[in-house]
Design an enzyme around this catalytic site. Structure first.
Site, short mmCIF file in Angstrom:
data_model
loop_
_atom_site.label_atom_id
_atom_site.label_comp_id
_atom_site.label_asym_id
_atom_site.label_seq_id
_atom_site.Cartn_x
_atom_site.Cartn_y
_atom_site.Cartn_z
N ARG A 236 7.41 2.24 -4.25
CA ARG A 236 7.64 1.12 -5.20
C ARG A 236 9.12 0.73 -5.38
O ARG A 236 9.84 1.56 -5.35
CB ARG A 236 7.08 1.53 -7.02
N GLU A 265 5.98 -9.44 -6.98
CA GLU A 265 4.95 -9.42 -6.02
C GLU A 265 3.77 -10.22 -6.69
O GLU A 265 3.30 -10.25 -7.72
CB GLU A 265 4.29 -8.23 -5.55
N HIS A 285 3.43 -5.63 0.86
CA HIS A 285 2.87 -4.38 0.21
C HIS A 285 1.44 -4.24 1.06
O HIS A 285 0.34 -4.64 0.24
CB HIS A 285 2.63 -5.01 -1.27
#
Length: 324
Positions: A236, A265, A285
């Site tokens: 993260r 994001e 991601h």
């Protein structure tokens, strides 16, 4: 039940074997991402249950308060994006399977792919050959170098296995409990945090995003790293002190960063200072984004929906809602 699934950007779930578990429900799949609270309320107003796609949408008090039919939020993993107290206050049960014996192989594989990409300058070499300029720069061999893994969990252990197969030396850091477990398992743990960061050719962080781990990787940690080193983050973005990675890249320690996670994001601005940095390798991601991983994770999520529908809920985060 009327079930709404959020943020399935590539409309993947309906083609997976696990999707058949929802056959008895009225299912709506949303294939875009919405931030506007009013638009989310309009979409979810009739929902009995909401299925979350990881942390792509936040479940806030304002949202829950405006969804009168909502009874269930089903997801998998940790839940810093869910206001659990707000769900409890409004009688909404949160179900999330947060543990398991198997590592997330997809995330571990991507981590090692990023390590190799950074050490061998693969994105730059690919761009150079496609531009007709053949080779550019010189990479580094993995064999005999040192990989530091921050966090002694399942994904990190899988990465360690790959690393050892490639002849890397593996050392560990993390919480006191994690370091003690690593030592008990016969692994190498340096005497200090500074020695850990200063001993590695590559550092890869594998820690859950919790309030106590926010900003756990600091500017001082980066300053301790070797010249020419690589920093990898597939966990993260919030684990890194705000602004510290960009400053560190500008200072040359680490020399390269390879990351799969960002503070915002989806990050759609190609001029973002971190994203556009010449020494950053980035993926959007996708650590958990494989068909196999989706089927594995959403099978659990859909089991939670069915268990709730059968009045025998599982993996309850706020069980007081069910027992009240």
């Amino acid at each position: 039940m009327k079930i709404h699934i959020l943020d399935d950007w590539f409309n993947t779930l309906s083609g997976l074997p696990c999707f058949a578990k929802l056959d008895r429900h009225d299912v709506t799949v949303w294939t875009d991402h919405v931030e506007d609270i009013d638009q989310l309320v309009d979409r979810l107003y009739d929902a009995d249950g909401v299925v979350l796609f990881r942390e792509r949408t936040k479940v806030t008090r304002d949202l829950v308060a405006r969804l009168p039919n909502l009874k269930l939020v089903s997801q998998r993993g940790v839940y810093p994006h869910i206001d659990v107290q707000a769900c409890t206050d409004h009688g909404v049960l949160v179900c999330s399977k947060t543990s398991g014996e198997a590592p997330a192989h997809a995330a571990a594989e991507l981590t090692f792919a990023l390590i190799m990409s950074a050490m061998r300058q693969l994105p730059q070499q690919m761009a150079s050959v496609k531009a007709g300029t053949w080779q550019v720069g010189v990479g580094k061999t993995l064999h005999g170098r040192t990989l530091g893994l921050y966090g002694y969990g399942r994904i990190a252990k899988a990465v360690a296995g790959y690393a050892k197969a490639f002849g890397l030396n593996v050392i560990w850091w993390g919480s006191e409990d994690g370091r003690n477990k690593a030592v008990a398992a016969g692994e190498t743990v340096p005497a200090s945090r500074e020695e850990f960061f200063g001993s590695c050719d590559v550092v890869s962080v594998h820690v859950r995003m919790l309030p106590q781990t926010k900003g756990i990787i600091t500017a001082a940690d980066f300053a301790s790293m070797r010249s020419g080193s690589v920093f990898v983050n597939t966990s993260r973005a919030g684990l890194i002190e705000a602004g510290a990675l960009l400053d560190a890249l500008n200072r040359g320690k680490p020399n390269y960063a390879a990351i799969d996670v960002f503070d915002v994001e989806p990050l759609l601005d190609p001029t973002d200072p971190l994203l556009s940095h010449p020494n950053l390798i980035a993926t959007p991601h996708i650590g958990f984004v494989t068909e196999d991983e989706f089927d594995f994770q959403f099978s659990d999520i859909f089991d939670q929906v069915n268990a709730f529908a059968d009045e025998a809920p599982i993996h309850m985060i706020n069980p007081e809602v069910w027992t009240a």
